[in-house]
Each structure stands twice: as structure tokens, then as C-alpha cells.
Design an enzyme around this catalytic site. Structure first.
Site, short mmCIF file in Angstrom:
data_model
loop_
_atom_site.label_atom_id
_atom_site.label_comp_id
_atom_site.label_asym_id
_atom_site.label_seq_id
_atom_site.Cartn_x
_atom_site.Cartn_y
_atom_site.Cartn_z
N GLY A 47 0.87 -1.18 0.00
CA GLY A 47 0.00 0.00 0.00
C GLY A 47 0.90 1.22 0.00
N ILE A 64 2.28 2.84 2.54
CA ILE A 64 3.47 2.74 3.41
C ILE A 64 4.49 1.80 2.76
CG2 ILE A 64 4.34 2.13 5.71
CD1 ILE A 64 1.52 2.84 6.81
N ARG A 107 -2.29 -8.37 -2.21
CA ARG A 107 -3.51 -9.01 -2.69
C ARG A 107 -3.67 -8.81 -4.20
NH1 ARG A 107 -8.24 -6.56 0.59
NH2 ARG A 107 -6.77 -4.93 0.19
N ARG A 116 0.61 -5.57 12.28
CA ARG A 116 -0.10 -5.93 13.51
C ARG A 116 0.47 -7.26 13.99
NH1 ARG A 116 -1.32 -1.38 13.40
NH2 ARG A 116 -3.39 -0.42 13.48
N GLU A 132 -0.48 -6.33 23.25
CA GLU A 132 0.24 -5.07 23.54
C GLU A 132 -0.36 -4.40 24.76
OE1 GLU A 132 0.25 -2.74 19.95
OE2 GLU A 132 1.43 -4.22 18.87
N HIS A 141 5.20 -0.22 19.44
CA HIS A 141 4.20 0.21 18.45
C HIS A 141 4.26 1.74 18.23
CE1 HIS A 141 0.09 -0.99 16.53
NE2 HIS A 141 0.71 -0.06 15.83
N ILE A 142 5.39 2.17 17.69
CA ILE A 142 5.60 3.62 17.50
C ILE A 142 5.70 4.01 16.02
CG2 ILE A 142 6.62 4.11 19.76
CD1 ILE A 142 9.41 3.95 18.30
N GLY A 143 5.15 3.16 15.16
CA GLY A 143 5.28 3.40 13.70
C GLY A 143 5.05 4.84 13.28
C1 DGY Z 1 -1.50 2.59 12.49
O1 DGY Z 1 -1.76 3.78 12.36
O2 DGY Z 1 -2.31 1.71 12.22
C2 DGY Z 1 -0.11 2.24 12.93
O3 DGY Z 1 -0.07 0.97 13.48
C3 DGY Z 1 0.41 3.28 13.90
O4 DGY Z 1 1.76 3.09 14.19
#
Ligand code: DGY
Length: 329
Positions: A157, A159, A179, A239, A268, A287-289
Site C-alpha cells: 500500500g 506505506i 492481494r 499488527r 500489547e 508500536h511507534i510506527g
Molecule cells: C497505524 O496507524 O495503524 C499504525 O499501526 C500506527 O503506528
């Protein structure tokens, strides 16, 4: 006229909430350390016209059935697997997320995690701080090269494409699986579409960015890790449940793969005694994306704006259940 009741499940910046506060009666779960308890959310939702939720809040049938007035849920994330979108849609509730605004920030984090895992950055930094650095030596904390290697991105996608773009700057070959084929990304970046098996077998870095759905749950399992190269590094920024964590532990502990960088976990916060955290070849993040101050601020503003628009009977900017949009047009 009574103002609409909005419940926000975590404290946001004053700046982001200000416009919403001017038009709505805003209530906030203010504790920094603890997510809103389920029983409080169940009580609040009874009164709420709008909810601003975190990815850690479970918005399921029970919660939606307890919400007679609810018109909109704005989730502070691009992912929305915490929300029963189908049921919300049946109930005529708009579900909004925060795509696009976090793309580059999440791609930066993904690449940082990849580099940190490959080059053993966390171990090396601890080594210095712990006073263990006694002399320079040729193979001290030697890691794996990133440049000129093959990266395999699962989930192409926005990202995924932004990560691929970064990878081309490191002269990497980019494979992807999705997909459906993303021909535009292939043309823009020169990425090659492969089967998942081929990607897993031939990539040096396997980067998981796919959303969590019933199809992707447990996608990376014992079989997939067995197919990977012994030198492979696995990165997960999607995830936790997309990965069988026991199988990943076995693969890492037995040397079937070389390392893992994990921003997400099945549960988490991950338990501090989780076996994965005992391994030196795992870099674990909380989880700091999308967590830069700039991007989180923009995400907060977008959530508040979406709530305001729906409460005003207008189309929100970023709607998940597009059917809702059609019904109000
Ligand atoms: C989201 O926005 O879904 C990401 O997991 C955030 O880090």
C-alpha cells in the site's frame, strides 16, 4: 441547544482538540499510563454522539449496541482492525481512520527498525553505555549489510511503497507481494511482484506491512520461517497477530533466520517476560510506527476534523466504510 457529546479515549494536544471543544461537549480519559477501562468506555458510549478512539480500544458489537446516539468513530490510526466496521456500518455509524498523513513517518520508522536490526544498533548502544567497550576489534558487533540486498515487502500500500522508495536509495532490489498487483508502484520504483513463497525464499529482508484481516491472521508461520534464508531478517510494523510468535521465536532461537525487528505484538503491551524479548537478535519497539510529534499532531487534528464534519452532517475526509458516505450524499 445542547452540544454533541464527544468522548476521547486518550489525552490529545490542546491545539488539536481546540476547534472541536468550541462546538462540542468534549470528555477525555486523561490518564497517561493506563488505557480507558472497558467499563468506563461502555458507560461513556451510552451518552456519546462521537468517539475518538485508539487502536488499543476494542470497538465491538457489545460496545456498539451500548451506543444509541453514536454517529462517528474516529480512530487515531490507519489500521482499524480494533473496530467491527461491518456492524458499525449496519448501524449507520461513520468509521474514520488516518491514512496518508502517517505514510512517510511510518516508512521512516520501518526503515530505521530494519537498519537497527541489521546493524545491531540497539545492542551496540547498550554495549557502550554499559561500559563494555574495552577495545576496537575487527568483528566487534558486526551486523549485516543492508545496501545492495533484496527487500521483500508484504503489503504494497502507500506505506509499502514509501518503504520501497527508501530501499532504492540503498540500491536494494525490491520485491513485493500484495492481494493485487500495484502496477503504479512497479513503474514508479521498479519493484517486482512475486508470489509470497518466492518473496519469502529469496529476500534478505522480509518486511510485513499488511493490514490484519481474517486472511492475514497467522500469515507468517513455522512454514514461512523455514523457507526463509538463514541470513534473513524479518521486520513487522503491521499488527502482531499477522505473525505466529511461537514460530518466530523458534526460528530465531534455532538460527533458522538471523534476526527480527518488531514494532507490534500479538498482545500489547508485550509482557516483559515474553520469550522474544530474551533474544539478542530481536529489536523490539512499543508500536511507534507513526509516532513523531508532527505526525501524531496531524493525526489528532484529522480525527477531530472528521468528527466535526460528521456531526455537521458532512462527509468526513477519511472514511473507512464508504457505504456510509453514499448514504449521506
Ligand atoms: C497505524 O496507524 O495503524 C499504525 O499501526 C500506527 O503506528
Amino acid at each position: 441547544m445542547t452540544k454533541p457529546y464527544v468522548f476521547i479515549t486518550r489525552k490529545l494536544t490542546e491545539e488539536a482538540m481546540k476547534p472541536l471543544m468550541e462546538v462540542a461537549d468534549v470528555h477525555i480519559w486523561n490518564e497517561e499510563e493506563k488505557a480507558v477501562p472497558r467499563e468506563i468506555l461502555l458507560e461513556e458510549v451510552k451518552k456519546a454522539d462521537a468517539l475518538l478512539t485508539m487502536l488499543s480500544d476494542k470497538i465491538d458489537k457489545e460496545l456498539l449496541d451500548a451506543a444509541p446516539k453514536l454517529k462517528v468513530i474516529a480512530n487515531l490510526a490507519v489500521g482499524f482492525d480494533n473496530i467491527d466496521v461491518g456492524y458499525a456500518n449496519q448501524k449507520g455509524i461513520a468509521v474514520c481512520n488516518t491514512p496518508d498523513v502517517l505514510t512517510d513517518t511510518t516508512a521512516d520508522l520501518t526503515f530505521a527498525l530494519l537498519l537497527a536490526t541489521a546493524r545491531r544498533i540497539v545492542e551496540a548502544a547498550e554495549f557502550v553505555k554499559n561500559g563494555e567497550w574495552k577495545s576496537w576489534s575487527p568483528l566487534l558487533l558486526a551486523g549485516h549489510d543492508v545496501h545492495h540486498k533484496t527487500i521483500g515487502i508484504v503489503g504494497m500500500g502507500k506505506i509499502g511503497e514509501a518503504v520501497a522508495k527508501r530501499a532504492t536509495g540503498f540500491d536494494m532490489d525490491v520485491l513485493y507481494h500484495n492481494r493485487s498487483r500495484n502496477v503504479a508502484a512497479e513503474e514508479r520504483i521498479g519493484a517486482s511482484y512475486t508470489s509470497l513463497d518466492e518473496l519469502v525464499e529469496t529476500s534478505d529482508f522480509i518486511v510485513c506491512l499488511t493490514p490484519l484481516t481474517e486472511e492475514t491472521r497467522g500469515l507468517f508461520n513455522q512454514e514461512s520461517f523455514k523457507k526463509m534464508k538463514k541470513s534473513a531478517i524479518f521486520i513487522n510494523v503491521s499488527r502482531g497477530p499477522v505473525v505466529d510468535e511461537d514460530a518466530l521465536y523458534q526460528a530465531l532461537a534455532s538460527g533458522e533466520i538471523a534476526g527480527a525487528g518488531l514494532d507490534v505484538f500479538a498482545k500489547e503491551p508485550v509482557d516483559v517476560d515474553h520469550p522474544l524479548l530474551t533474544l539478542p537478535n530481536v529489536v523490539a519497539l512499543p508500536h511507534i510506527g507513526s509516532s513523531s510529534t508532527e505526525t501524531r499532531g496531524t493525526m489528532m487534528e484529522l480525527c477531530c476534523k472528521n468528527i466535526q464534519l460528521v456531526l455537521n452532517n458532512q462527509q468526513p475526509k477519511t472514511l473507512v466504510n464508504k457505504e456510509w458516505g453514499l448514504s449521506v450524499k
